[in-house]
Design a protein around this motif. Structure first.
Motif, PDB file in Angstrom:
ATOM      1  N   GLN A 164     -14.825  29.730  -7.454  1.00  0.00           N
ATOM      2  CA  GLN A 164     -14.885  28.358  -7.956  1.00  0.00           C
ATOM      3  C   GLN A 164     -15.886  27.523  -7.181  1.00  0.00           C
ATOM      4  N   PHE A 165     -16.407  28.049  -6.101  1.00  0.00           N
ATOM      5  CA  PHE A 165     -17.454  27.446  -5.294  1.00  0.00           C
ATOM      6  C   PHE A 165     -16.967  26.266  -4.453  1.00  0.00           C
ATOM      7  N   SER A 166     -15.774  25.793  -4.658  1.00  0.00           N
ATOM      8  CA  SER A 166     -15.284  24.666  -3.871  1.00  0.00           C
ATOM      9  C   SER A 166     -15.138  25.039  -2.410  1.00  0.00           C
ATOM     10  N   GLN A 167     -14.637  26.242  -2.140  1.00  0.00           N
ATOM     11  CA  GLN A 167     -14.435  26.632  -0.750  1.00  0.00           C
ATOM     12  C   GLN A 167     -15.755  26.865  -0.030  1.00  0.00           C
ATOM     13  N   VAL A 168     -16.764  27.356  -0.741  1.00  0.00           N
ATOM     14  CA  VAL A 168     -18.079  27.522  -0.123  1.00  0.00           C
ATOM     15  C   VAL A 168     -18.638  26.158   0.247  1.00  0.00           C
ATOM     16  N   SER A 169     -18.500  25.190  -0.637  1.00  0.00           N
ATOM     17  CA  SER A 169     -18.953  23.830  -0.347  1.00  0.00           C
ATOM     18  C   SER A 169     -18.183  23.248   0.832  1.00  0.00           C
ATOM     19  N   PHE A 170     -16.890  23.499   0.863  1.00  0.00           N
ATOM     20  CA  PHE A 170     -16.038  23.033   1.961  1.00  0.00           C
ATOM     21  C   PHE A 170     -16.494  23.658   3.281  1.00  0.00           C
ATOM     22  N   LEU A 171     -16.777  24.965   3.264  1.00  0.00           N
ATOM     23  CA  LEU A 171     -17.257  25.657   4.459  1.00  0.00           C
ATOM     24  C   LEU A 171     -18.579  25.066   4.939  1.00  0.00           C
ATOM     25  N   LEU A 172     -19.526  24.896   4.016  1.00  0.00           N
ATOM     26  CA  LEU A 172     -20.836  24.362   4.389  1.00  0.00           C
ATOM     27  C   LEU A 172     -20.734  22.941   4.940  1.00  0.00           C
ATOM     28  N   ALA A 173     -19.864  22.128   4.334  1.00  0.00           N
ATOM     29  CA  ALA A 173     -19.704  20.738   4.793  1.00  0.00           C
ATOM     30  C   ALA A 173     -19.155  20.688   6.214  1.00  0.00           C
ATOM     31  N   PHE A 174     -18.102  21.455   6.478  1.00  0.00           N
ATOM     32  CA  PHE A 174     -17.519  21.424   7.814  1.00  0.00           C
ATOM     33  C   PHE A 174     -18.385  22.171   8.825  1.00  0.00           C
ATOM     34  N   ALA A 175     -19.135  23.173   8.385  1.00  0.00           N
ATOM     35  CA  ALA A 175     -20.070  23.839   9.289  1.00  0.00           C
ATOM     36  C   ALA A 175     -21.164  22.869   9.720  1.00  0.00           C
ATOM     37  N   SER A 176     -21.564  21.972   8.821  1.00  0.00           N
ATOM     38  CA  SER A 176     -22.582  20.984   9.187  1.00  0.00           C
ATOM     39  C   SER A 176     -22.081  20.059  10.292  1.00  0.00           C
ATOM     40  N   LEU A 177     -20.772  19.802  10.326  1.00  0.00           N
ATOM     41  CA  LEU A 177     -20.205  18.976  11.398  1.00  0.00           C
ATOM     42  C   LEU A 177     -20.326  19.649  12.758  1.00  0.00           C
ATOM     43  N   SER A 178     -20.263  20.977  12.768  1.00  0.00           N
ATOM     44  CA  SER A 178     -20.311  21.688  14.045  1.00  0.00           C
ATOM     45  C   SER A 178     -21.731  21.873  14.560  1.00  0.00           C
ATOM     46  N   MET A 179     -22.714  21.434  13.809  1.00  0.00           N
ATOM     47  CA  MET A 179     -24.120  21.597  14.193  1.00  0.00           C
ATOM     48  C   MET A 179     -24.702  20.290  14.730  1.00  0.00           C
ATOM     49  N   SER A 180     -24.017  19.664  15.665  1.00  0.00           N
ATOM     50  CA  SER A 180     -24.469  18.356  16.140  1.00  0.00           C
ATOM     51  C   SER A 180     -25.804  18.426  16.887  1.00  0.00           C
ATOM     52  N   THR A 181     -26.090  19.523  17.578  1.00  0.00           N
ATOM     53  CA  THR A 181     -27.366  19.619  18.291  1.00  0.00           C
ATOM     54  C   THR A 181     -28.459  20.229  17.425  1.00  0.00           C
ATOM     55  N   HIS A 182     -28.086  20.855  16.325  1.00  0.00           N
ATOM     56  CA  HIS A 182     -29.044  21.461  15.401  1.00  0.00           C
ATOM     57  C   HIS A 182     -29.040  20.665  14.102  1.00  0.00           C
ATOM     58  N   TRP A 183     -29.588  19.463  14.144  1.00  0.00           N
ATOM     59  CA  TRP A 183     -29.458  18.535  13.025  1.00  0.00           C
ATOM     60  C   TRP A 183     -30.204  18.989  11.780  1.00  0.00           C
ATOM     61  N   ILE A 184     -31.267  19.781  11.898  1.00  0.00           N
ATOM     62  CA  ILE A 184     -31.965  20.255  10.702  1.00  0.00           C
ATOM     63  C   ILE A 184     -31.103  21.273   9.958  1.00  0.00           C
ATOM     64  N   VAL A 185     -30.506  22.198  10.708  1.00  0.00           N
ATOM     65  CA  VAL A 185     -29.611  23.187  10.091  1.00  0.00           C
ATOM     66  C   VAL A 185     -28.376  22.486   9.522  1.00  0.00           C
ATOM     67  N   GLY A 186     -27.798  21.566  10.300  1.00  0.00           N
ATOM     68  CA  GLY A 186     -26.626  20.831   9.831  1.00  0.00           C
ATOM     69  C   GLY A 186     -26.911  20.025   8.573  1.00  0.00           C
ATOM     70  N   GLY A 187     -28.067  19.372   8.543  1.00  0.00           N
ATOM     71  CA  GLY A 187     -28.444  18.599   7.358  1.00  0.00           C
ATOM     72  C   GLY A 187     -28.675  19.480   6.145  1.00  0.00           C
ATOM     73  N   THR A 188     -29.269  20.648   6.371  1.00  0.00           N
ATOM     74  CA  THR A 188     -29.499  21.584   5.260  1.00  0.00           C
ATOM     75  C   THR A 188     -28.171  22.108   4.722  1.00  0.00           C
ATOM     76  N   LEU A 189     -27.254  22.459   5.622  1.00  0.00           N
ATOM     77  CA  LEU A 189     -25.927  22.914   5.184  1.00  0.00           C
ATOM     78  C   LEU A 189     -25.207  21.824   4.401  1.00  0.00           C
ATOM     79  N   LEU A 190     -25.311  20.599   4.885  1.00  0.00           N
ATOM     80  CA  LEU A 190     -24.677  19.476   4.185  1.00  0.00           C
ATOM     81  C   LEU A 190     -25.303  19.264   2.814  1.00  0.00           C
ATOM     82  N   ALA A 191     -26.611  19.382   2.729  1.00  0.00           N
ATOM     83  CA  ALA A 191     -27.289  19.217   1.438  1.00  0.00           C
ATOM     84  C   ALA A 191     -26.827  20.275   0.441  1.00  0.00           C
TER      85      ALA A 191
END
Length: 186
Positions: free
Chosen positions: A31-58
């Motif tokens: 259903q893709f919801s969990q993948v989106s959920f994973l990517l969103a919360f993974a972006s939170l854990s990338m505080s020092t890698h803001w380009i990767v975090g921003g890409t995951l969030l996008a």
């Protein structure tokens, strides 16, 4: 996790998040919801890698009702780099879509707003299992008044949660979790 434990390493929350997603089963993953959920919360854990975090969030923002609260939290907590990367990627994706569809950038937005109004307000509105809208309608009785109260309550709650995010110094997952619950309730 960095969001739950301030001294944790970057990426420490990836394994627990993946394990949580595996718990949902293949049908839910498709259903893709969990993948989106994973990517969103993974972006939170990338505080020092803001380009990767921003890409995951996008990428997570393909489901804005899931990743939108996390994007809002990141903006409120002044994670400007990741927020700008995510905004830029989404804007580029939107532009490519408009070019491919042969429409002006305003046309899809107007259509989307019409779909939201048609599907989430009035007598033919969809109500999720967690939405507070049916309870407000049952308490008030009048459809138009209930919609106004429901929208006003949702906006007021969102403002309070954004202020909590701005003032949050704990950097736990409490405020992002509350924003996600807000998304479900409204």
């Amino acid at each position: 996790m960095r969001g739950g434990v301030p001294r944790a390493r970057d990426g420490a929350g990836i394994l627990p998040t993946v394990l949580f997603i595996c718990w949902g089963g293949v049908r839910n993953l498709l259903q893709f919801s969990q993948v989106s959920f994973l990517l969103a919360f993974a972006s939170l854990s990338m505080s020092t890698h803001w380009i990767v975090g921003g890409t995951l969030l996008a990428l997570a923002l393909a489901k804005p009702h899931i990743a939108g609260p996390i994007a809002l939290y990141m903006a409120c907590t002044r994670r400007i780099g990741a927020t700008l990367v995510a905004t830029t990627v989404v804007a580029i994706e939107y532009g490519v879509y408009c070019l491919h569809a042969g429409v002006t950038p305003l046309q899809p937005f107007v259509g989307w707003m019409g779909a939201l109004r048609e599907n989430y307000a009035g007598t033919g509105a969809f109500n999720g299992y967690t939405s507070l809208r049916p309870w407000v309608l049952a308490a008030i009785g009048d459809q138009t008044t209930a919609d106004m109260v429901w929208i006003a309550g949702g906006v007021l709650t969102l403002i309070v949660l954004c202020l909590a995010a701005v003032r949050d110094r704990t950097h736990t997952l409490a405020v992002p979790g509350l924003l996600c619950l807000w998304s479900l309730l409204t």
